[in-house]
Design a protein around this motif. Structure first.
Motif, PDB file in Angstrom:
ATOM      1  N   THR A   6       0.851  -1.188  -0.048  1.00 46.46           N
ATOM      2  CA  THR A   6      -0.117   0.160   0.046  1.00 46.46           C
ATOM      3  C   THR A   6       0.921   1.273  -0.006  1.00 46.46           C
ATOM      4  N   GLU A   8      -0.387   4.789   1.129  1.00 52.22           N
ATOM      5  CA  GLU A   8      -1.514   5.549   1.767  1.00 52.22           C
ATOM      6  C   GLU A   8      -1.308   6.771   2.114  1.00 52.22           C
ATOM      7  N   GLY A  13      -1.573   4.546   6.226  1.00 48.36           N
ATOM      8  CA  GLY A  13      -1.239   3.341   6.443  1.00 48.36           C
ATOM      9  C   GLY A  13      -1.920   2.017   7.119  1.00 48.36           C
ATOM     10  N   SER A  54       3.536  -1.297   3.999  1.00 50.86           N
ATOM     11  CA  SER A  54       2.445  -0.471   4.044  1.00 50.86           C
ATOM     12  C   SER A  54       2.838   0.837   4.086  1.00 50.86           C
ATOM     13  N   LEU A  55       2.625   1.949   3.386  1.00 51.48           N
ATOM     14  CA  LEU A  55       3.613   3.115   3.390  1.00 51.48           C
ATOM     15  C   LEU A  55       2.545   4.265   3.856  1.00 51.48           C
ATOM     16  N   PHE A  56       2.971   5.069   4.395  1.00 52.51           N
ATOM     17  CA  PHE A  56       2.188   6.514   4.730  1.00 52.51           C
ATOM     18  C   PHE A  56       3.018   7.540   3.826  1.00 52.51           C
TER      19      PHE A  56
END
Length: 171
Positions: A6, A8, A13, A54-56
């Protein structure tokens, strides 16, 4: 094993975190804040799911440096949908995952994209908000709705239930 990644923005995230919790079978305080019973969506074995990352990605600089695409952040709903797709495609390319998710939001309901080799699903949350306003409750409601909606889409996708995806608002 099906790999998910992801990128996001407005969902911080949390989609990746929730999918990881489902894949690991976590319950209670460590996961499943949005979907209590993923097994009710079909017979997919969630142990066959792996969250690669899962990336912010909240800033243009992060989009450039992490996703390796030039400044594409925007702040209206129509463009948010397109940018979420570009973010999902970028994280898919970088990670070689099977399912990629991108989210971004400014003014409106935001953009949510789920990209696989075979299909692209683009939608929005069902809550309107404006990032320029200092209304944290409204922004929070948009985020919560977007997270839950995206997770449902992924669970329907994993269980080959495209009719349920098509019946959702604004897909």
């Amino acid at each position: 094993m099906i790999k998910i990644a992801t990128a996001e923005c407005f969902t911080h995230g949390k989609i990746g975190r929730e999918l990881h919790a489902i894949a690991q079978g976590y319950t209670g305080n460590f996961g499943r804040d949005y979907i209590e019973n993923p097994e009710s969506y079909g017979n997919f074995n969630y142990n066959e799911l792996s969250v690669t990352c899962s990336l912010f990605i909240p800033t243009i600089e992060a989009v450039k440096s992490v996703l390796q695409i030039e400044g594409i952040k925007c702040y209206n709903e129509t463009e948010d949908k397109e940018v979420s797709k570009i973010m999902a495609e970028a994280v898919k390319k970088i990670t070689c995952c099977d399912i990629a998710i991108g989210t971004t939001a400014g003014i409106g309901r935001g953009g949510i994209s789920v990209v696989t080799n075979d299909c692209t699903i683009i939608t929005t949350s069902d809550v309107t908000s404006d990032l320029r306003e200092n209304n944290s409750e409204e922004l929070f409601q948009r985020q919560e709705n977007g997270i839950e909606k995206c997770i449902k889409i992924v669970l329907f996708l994993l269980n080959d239930d495209f009719d349920s995806i098509k019946s959702m608002n604004n897909v």
